[in-house]
Scaffold this motif. Structure first.
Motif, PDB file in Angstrom:
ATOM      1  N   THR A  81       0.837  -1.242   0.186  1.00 28.64           N
ATOM      2  CA  THR A  81      -0.101   0.065  -0.226  1.00 28.64           C
ATOM      3  C   THR A  81       0.967   0.988   0.041  1.00 28.64           C
ATOM      4  O   THR A  81       1.954   1.329   0.697  1.00 28.64           O
ATOM      5  CB  THR A  81      -0.890   0.019   1.408  1.00 28.64           C
ATOM      6  OG1 THR A  81      -1.689  -1.324   1.133  1.00 28.64           O
ATOM      7  CG2 THR A  81      -1.836   1.283   1.149  1.00 28.64           C
ATOM      8  N   GLU A  83       0.940   5.640  -0.274  1.00 28.15           N
ATOM      9  CA  GLU A  83       0.198   6.806  -0.229  1.00 28.15           C
ATOM     10  C   GLU A  83       1.333   7.981  -1.057  1.00 28.15           C
ATOM     11  O   GLU A  83       2.419   8.035  -0.946  1.00 28.15           O
ATOM     12  CB  GLU A  83       0.123   7.487   1.233  1.00 28.15           C
ATOM     13  CG  GLU A  83      -0.736   6.566   2.082  1.00 28.15           C
ATOM     14  CD  GLU A  83      -0.849   7.342   3.299  1.00 28.15           C
ATOM     15  OE1 GLU A  83      -2.017   7.122   4.105  1.00 28.15           O
ATOM     16  OE2 GLU A  83       0.002   7.942   3.965  1.00 28.15           O
ATOM     17  N   ALA A  98      -3.283  10.574  -2.556  1.00 23.10           N
ATOM     18  CA  ALA A  98      -3.917   9.349  -3.038  1.00 23.10           C
ATOM     19  C   ALA A  98      -3.355   8.122  -2.345  1.00 23.10           C
ATOM     20  O   ALA A  98      -2.402   8.300  -1.692  1.00 23.10           O
ATOM     21  CB  ALA A  98      -3.671   9.218  -4.462  1.00 23.10           C
ATOM     22  N   LYS A  99      -4.290   7.131  -2.231  1.00 25.93           N
ATOM     23  CA  LYS A  99      -3.933   5.924  -1.552  1.00 25.93           C
ATOM     24  C   LYS A  99      -4.253   4.926  -2.706  1.00 25.93           C
ATOM     25  O   LYS A  99      -5.048   4.771  -3.173  1.00 25.93           O
ATOM     26  CB  LYS A  99      -4.432   5.647  -0.350  1.00 25.93           C
ATOM     27  CG  LYS A  99      -4.038   4.492   0.604  1.00 25.93           C
ATOM     28  CD  LYS A  99      -4.916   4.606   1.692  1.00 25.93           C
ATOM     29  CE  LYS A  99      -4.529   3.441   2.624  1.00 25.93           C
ATOM     30  NZ  LYS A  99      -5.376   3.255   3.862  1.00 25.93           N
ATOM     31  N   ALA A 100      -2.893   3.890  -2.541  1.00 28.42           N
ATOM     32  CA  ALA A 100      -3.203   2.719  -3.689  1.00 28.42           C
ATOM     33  C   ALA A 100      -2.828   1.336  -3.159  1.00 28.42           C
ATOM     34  O   ALA A 100      -1.750   1.433  -2.247  1.00 28.42           O
ATOM     35  CB  ALA A 100      -2.212   2.996  -4.905  1.00 28.42           C
ATOM     36  N   TYR A 102      -1.662  -2.444  -4.056  1.00 28.08           N
ATOM     37  CA  TYR A 102      -1.173  -2.981  -5.215  1.00 28.08           C
ATOM     38  C   TYR A 102      -1.125  -4.399  -4.899  1.00 28.08           C
ATOM     39  O   TYR A 102      -0.556  -4.805  -3.854  1.00 28.08           O
ATOM     40  CB  TYR A 102       0.358  -2.542  -5.465  1.00 28.08           C
ATOM     41  CG  TYR A 102       0.508  -1.231  -6.431  1.00 28.08           C
ATOM     42  CD1 TYR A 102       0.802  -1.400  -7.811  1.00 28.08           C
ATOM     43  CD2 TYR A 102       0.089  -0.064  -5.796  1.00 28.08           C
ATOM     44  CE1 TYR A 102       0.861  -0.377  -8.415  1.00 28.08           C
ATOM     45  CE2 TYR A 102       0.503   1.113  -6.802  1.00 28.08           C
ATOM     46  CZ  TYR A 102       0.459   0.951  -8.062  1.00 28.08           C
ATOM     47  OH  TYR A 102       0.678   2.073  -8.899  1.00 28.08           O
ATOM     48  N   SER A 120      -4.037  -2.412  -9.106  1.00 26.96           N
ATOM     49  CA  SER A 120      -3.912  -1.751  -8.453  1.00 26.96           C
ATOM     50  C   SER A 120      -5.132  -0.914  -8.268  1.00 26.96           C
ATOM     51  O   SER A 120      -5.726  -0.841  -9.334  1.00 26.96           O
ATOM     52  CB  SER A 120      -2.677  -0.617  -8.648  1.00 26.96           C
ATOM     53  OG  SER A 120      -3.219  -0.084  -9.925  1.00 26.96           O
ATOM     54  N   HIS A 122      -6.734   2.596  -6.666  1.00 31.81           N
ATOM     55  CA  HIS A 122      -6.280   4.001  -6.096  1.00 31.81           C
ATOM     56  C   HIS A 122      -7.494   4.716  -5.549  1.00 31.81           C
ATOM     57  O   HIS A 122      -8.607   4.682  -6.449  1.00 31.81           O
ATOM     58  CB  HIS A 122      -5.733   4.814  -7.376  1.00 31.81           C
ATOM     59  CG  HIS A 122      -4.336   4.053  -7.738  1.00 31.81           C
ATOM     60  ND1 HIS A 122      -3.235   4.683  -7.594  1.00 31.81           N
ATOM     61  CD2 HIS A 122      -4.329   2.881  -8.620  1.00 31.81           C
ATOM     62  CE1 HIS A 122      -2.170   3.793  -8.251  1.00 31.81           C
ATOM     63  NE2 HIS A 122      -3.062   2.777  -8.951  1.00 31.81           N
ATOM     64  N   THR A 124      -8.160   8.704  -5.072  1.00 34.93           N
ATOM     65  CA  THR A 124      -7.531   9.963  -5.094  1.00 34.93           C
ATOM     66  C   THR A 124      -8.562  11.017  -4.433  1.00 34.93           C
ATOM     67  O   THR A 124      -9.997  10.907  -4.790  1.00 34.93           O
ATOM     68  CB  THR A 124      -7.212  10.268  -6.518  1.00 34.93           C
ATOM     69  OG1 THR A 124      -6.470   9.144  -6.975  1.00 34.93           O
ATOM     70  CG2 THR A 124      -6.712  11.551  -6.677  1.00 34.93           C
TER      71      THR A 124
END
Length: 134
Positions: A81, A83, A98-100, A102, A120, A122, A124
């Motif tokens: 994860t 940011e 944003a936070k993603a 993967y 992934s 995301h 945003t």
């Protein structure tokens, strides 16, 4: 009569401002999906390059900084994860956070055909988290 016209203008301006704020606050989360195929390339090389978020700044120069906040797994099933902060490509004065999540996977050795995958998701957010896109 002049005062009445001024009140109508104020009412229209206030109503328009209220409508914009209402739309922004009640619009919820938007979803966007994209996938790509890179022709004439070795899948494992592309997979290794794209899976490494350090290289993401080369692929997306609007990313200003990032921080890996979770990391687990092994070579064939790796999850992390991140940011990150980026500028909008069409309006570079605007920042978004944003936070993603993967998920980076590949088939075990000897399994044919070999499959390399990066998924992934995301989230945003703009306006200090008031308006978010997934």
């Amino acid at each position: 009569m002049h005062a009445r016209r001024w009140n109508i203008k104020k009412l229209i301006i206030c109503g328009g401002a209220f409508l914009i704020v209402y739309i922004l606050l009640t619009s919820g989360t938007r979803e966007y999906e994209i996938d790509a195929t890179i022709e004439s390339s070795k899948p494992e090389q592309v997979w290794e390059y794209v899976a490494d978020f350090n290289k993401m700044r080369t692929l997306n120069p609007t990313i200003l900084n990032f921080k890996i906040i979770a990391d687990a797994g092994h070579t064939h099933d790796w999850r992390y994860t991140v940011e990150y902060t980026e500028r909008l490509s069409h309006w570079p004065y605007w920042l978004n956070a944003a936070k993603a999540d993967y998920v980076v996977t590949k088939t075990m050795p000897g399994v044919e055909p070999a499959v390399y995958m990066i998924e992934s998701k995301h989230k945003t957010c703009f306006f200090k988290g008031t308006y978010c896109c997934k």
